[in-house]
Design a protein around this motif. Structure first.
Motif, PDB file in Angstrom:
ATOM      1  N   LYS A  65      -5.455 -12.874  -3.486  1.00  0.00           N
ATOM      2  CA  LYS A  65      -5.523 -11.661  -4.306  1.00  0.00           C
ATOM      3  C   LYS A  65      -5.627 -10.420  -3.425  1.00  0.00           C
ATOM      4  O   LYS A  65      -5.000  -9.397  -3.703  1.00  0.00           O
ATOM      5  CB  LYS A  65      -6.702 -11.727  -5.269  1.00  0.00           C
ATOM      6  CG  LYS A  65      -6.500 -12.716  -6.388  1.00  0.00           C
ATOM      7  CD  LYS A  65      -7.698 -12.745  -7.303  1.00  0.00           C
ATOM      8  CE  LYS A  65      -7.505 -13.778  -8.398  1.00  0.00           C
ATOM      9  NZ  LYS A  65      -8.663 -13.831  -9.316  1.00  0.00           N
ATOM     10  N   PHE A  66      -6.423 -10.497  -2.358  1.00  0.00           N
ATOM     11  CA  PHE A  66      -6.580  -9.369  -1.443  1.00  0.00           C
ATOM     12  C   PHE A  66      -5.243  -9.007  -0.784  1.00  0.00           C
ATOM     13  O   PHE A  66      -4.852  -7.853  -0.763  1.00  0.00           O
ATOM     14  CB  PHE A  66      -7.622  -9.715  -0.366  1.00  0.00           C
ATOM     15  CG  PHE A  66      -7.695  -8.695   0.734  1.00  0.00           C
ATOM     16  CD1 PHE A  66      -8.312  -7.483   0.532  1.00  0.00           C
ATOM     17  CD2 PHE A  66      -7.139  -8.969   1.974  1.00  0.00           C
ATOM     18  CE1 PHE A  66      -8.373  -6.534   1.547  1.00  0.00           C
ATOM     19  CE2 PHE A  66      -7.191  -8.039   2.998  1.00  0.00           C
ATOM     20  CZ  PHE A  66      -7.817  -6.810   2.777  1.00  0.00           C
ATOM     21  N   VAL A  67      -4.541  -9.985  -0.274  1.00  0.00           N
ATOM     22  CA  VAL A  67      -3.250  -9.734   0.387  1.00  0.00           C
ATOM     23  C   VAL A  67      -2.241  -9.163  -0.614  1.00  0.00           C
ATOM     24  O   VAL A  67      -1.500  -8.231  -0.289  1.00  0.00           O
ATOM     25  CB  VAL A  67      -2.715 -11.014   1.057  1.00  0.00           C
ATOM     26  CG1 VAL A  67      -1.299 -10.837   1.544  1.00  0.00           C
ATOM     27  CG2 VAL A  67      -3.624 -11.415   2.210  1.00  0.00           C
ATOM     28  N   TRP A  82      -8.568 -14.466  -0.936  1.00  0.00           N
ATOM     29  CA  TRP A  82      -7.687 -13.959   0.123  1.00  0.00           C
ATOM     30  C   TRP A  82      -6.287 -13.671  -0.442  1.00  0.00           C
ATOM     31  O   TRP A  82      -5.694 -12.636  -0.151  1.00  0.00           O
ATOM     32  CB  TRP A  82      -7.614 -14.958   1.261  1.00  0.00           C
ATOM     33  CG  TRP A  82      -6.636 -14.579   2.336  1.00  0.00           C
ATOM     34  CD1 TRP A  82      -5.430 -15.160   2.589  1.00  0.00           C
ATOM     35  CD2 TRP A  82      -6.770 -13.529   3.294  1.00  0.00           C
ATOM     36  NE1 TRP A  82      -4.808 -14.538   3.642  1.00  0.00           N
ATOM     37  CE2 TRP A  82      -5.612 -13.529   4.096  1.00  0.00           C
ATOM     38  CE3 TRP A  82      -7.750 -12.579   3.547  1.00  0.00           C
ATOM     39  CZ2 TRP A  82      -5.422 -12.632   5.134  1.00  0.00           C
ATOM     40  CZ3 TRP A  82      -7.554 -11.676   4.591  1.00  0.00           C
ATOM     41  CH2 TRP A  82      -6.408 -11.716   5.367  1.00  0.00           C
ATOM     42  N   CYS A 115      -7.969  -3.693  15.379  1.00  0.00           N
ATOM     43  CA  CYS A 115      -7.469  -4.370  14.184  1.00  0.00           C
ATOM     44  C   CYS A 115      -8.397  -5.531  13.834  1.00  0.00           C
ATOM     45  O   CYS A 115      -9.407  -5.747  14.483  1.00  0.00           O
ATOM     46  CB  CYS A 115      -6.043  -4.863  14.397  1.00  0.00           C
ATOM     47  SG  CYS A 115      -5.891  -6.066  15.705  1.00  0.00           S
ATOM     48  N   TYR A 165      -2.920  -7.371  -3.203  1.00  0.00           N
ATOM     49  CA  TYR A 165      -3.348  -6.005  -3.502  1.00  0.00           C
ATOM     50  C   TYR A 165      -2.978  -5.061  -2.365  1.00  0.00           C
ATOM     51  O   TYR A 165      -2.505  -3.956  -2.607  1.00  0.00           O
ATOM     52  CB  TYR A 165      -4.859  -5.970  -3.748  1.00  0.00           C
ATOM     53  CG  TYR A 165      -5.378  -4.591  -4.006  1.00  0.00           C
ATOM     54  CD1 TYR A 165      -5.205  -3.988  -5.242  1.00  0.00           C
ATOM     55  CD2 TYR A 165      -6.019  -3.882  -3.011  1.00  0.00           C
ATOM     56  CE1 TYR A 165      -5.670  -2.709  -5.492  1.00  0.00           C
ATOM     57  CE2 TYR A 165      -6.489  -2.590  -3.237  1.00  0.00           C
ATOM     58  CZ  TYR A 165      -6.314  -2.010  -4.479  1.00  0.00           C
ATOM     59  OH  TYR A 165      -6.764  -0.748  -4.701  1.00  0.00           O
ATOM     60  N   THR A 166      -3.168  -5.470  -1.125  1.00  0.00           N
ATOM     61  CA  THR A 166      -2.890  -4.578   0.010  1.00  0.00           C
ATOM     62  C   THR A 166      -1.405  -4.405   0.261  1.00  0.00           C
ATOM     63  O   THR A 166      -0.999  -3.457   0.919  1.00  0.00           O
ATOM     64  CB  THR A 166      -3.554  -5.090   1.308  1.00  0.00           C
ATOM     65  OG1 THR A 166      -3.049  -6.393   1.611  1.00  0.00           O
ATOM     66  CG2 THR A 166      -5.053  -5.115   1.175  1.00  0.00           C
ATOM     67  N   GLY A 167      -0.583  -5.285  -0.282  1.00  0.00           N
ATOM     68  CA  GLY A 167       0.851  -5.187  -0.093  1.00  0.00           C
ATOM     69  C   GLY A 167       1.530  -4.195  -1.031  1.00  0.00           C
ATOM     70  O   GLY A 167       2.731  -4.006  -0.978  1.00  0.00           O
ATOM     71  N   ARG A 168       0.774  -3.557  -1.864  1.00  0.00           N
ATOM     72  CA  ARG A 168       1.347  -2.620  -2.846  1.00  0.00           C
ATOM     73  C   ARG A 168       1.783  -1.333  -2.187  1.00  0.00           C
ATOM     74  O   ARG A 168       1.316  -0.813  -1.294  1.00  0.00           O
ATOM     75  CB  ARG A 168       0.331  -2.291  -3.929  1.00  0.00           C
ATOM     76  CG  ARG A 168       0.063  -3.474  -4.802  1.00  0.00           C
ATOM     77  CD  ARG A 168      -0.915  -3.114  -5.866  1.00  0.00           C
ATOM     78  NE  ARG A 168      -1.193  -4.296  -6.652  1.00  0.00           N
ATOM     79  CZ  ARG A 168      -2.017  -4.310  -7.659  1.00  0.00           C
ATOM     80  NH1 ARG A 168      -2.643  -3.225  -8.010  1.00  0.00           N
ATOM     81  NH2 ARG A 168      -2.224  -5.400  -8.330  1.00  0.00           N
ATOM     82  N   SER A 202      -2.298  -9.654  13.259  1.00  0.00           N
ATOM     83  CA  SER A 202      -1.055  -9.347  12.556  1.00  0.00           C
ATOM     84  C   SER A 202       0.032  -8.940  13.544  1.00  0.00           C
ATOM     85  O   SER A 202      -0.252  -8.356  14.597  1.00  0.00           O
ATOM     86  CB  SER A 202      -1.300  -8.198  11.573  1.00  0.00           C
ATOM     87  OG  SER A 202      -0.081  -7.684  11.099  1.00  0.00           O
TER      88      SER A 202
END
Length: 60
Positions: free
Chosen positions: A53-55, A51, A21, A57-60, A10
Motif C-alpha cells: 500500500k505504501f509503495v 508495504w 536515502c 501510494y508513493t508512486g502517484r 533504490s
C-alpha cells in the motif's frame, strides 16, 4: 536487529546525494527499512500488505 537481512538501495539513489536515502531488506514476514547513513540505527518493519500500500501510494 536481524543480521541476516540483505539490504539494497533504490536505483534512483545514484544522484549527488546518493548516501542520503533509505535501504530496504525483504524478509518473509516483513519489509525492513533503514537510513543508509545509519546502518546500525533504528529500523522500521512493515507487513508485506502495508508495504504494498505504501509503495502504491508513493508512486502517484
Amino acid at each position: 536487529m536481524n543480521q541476516n537481512l540483505v539490504w539494497f538501495k533504490s536505483s534512483y539513489s545514484s544522484g549527488a546525494e546518493a548516501d542520503s536515502c533509505v535501504e530496504v531488506a525483504v524478509a518473509p514476514a516483513a519489509i525492513h527499512i533503514r537510513d543508509s547513513k545509519v546502518a546500525d540505527g533504528p529500523q522500521l518493519a512493515l507487513a508485506p500488505a502495508a508495504w504494498t500500500k505504501f509503495v502504491a501510494y508513493t508512486g502517484r
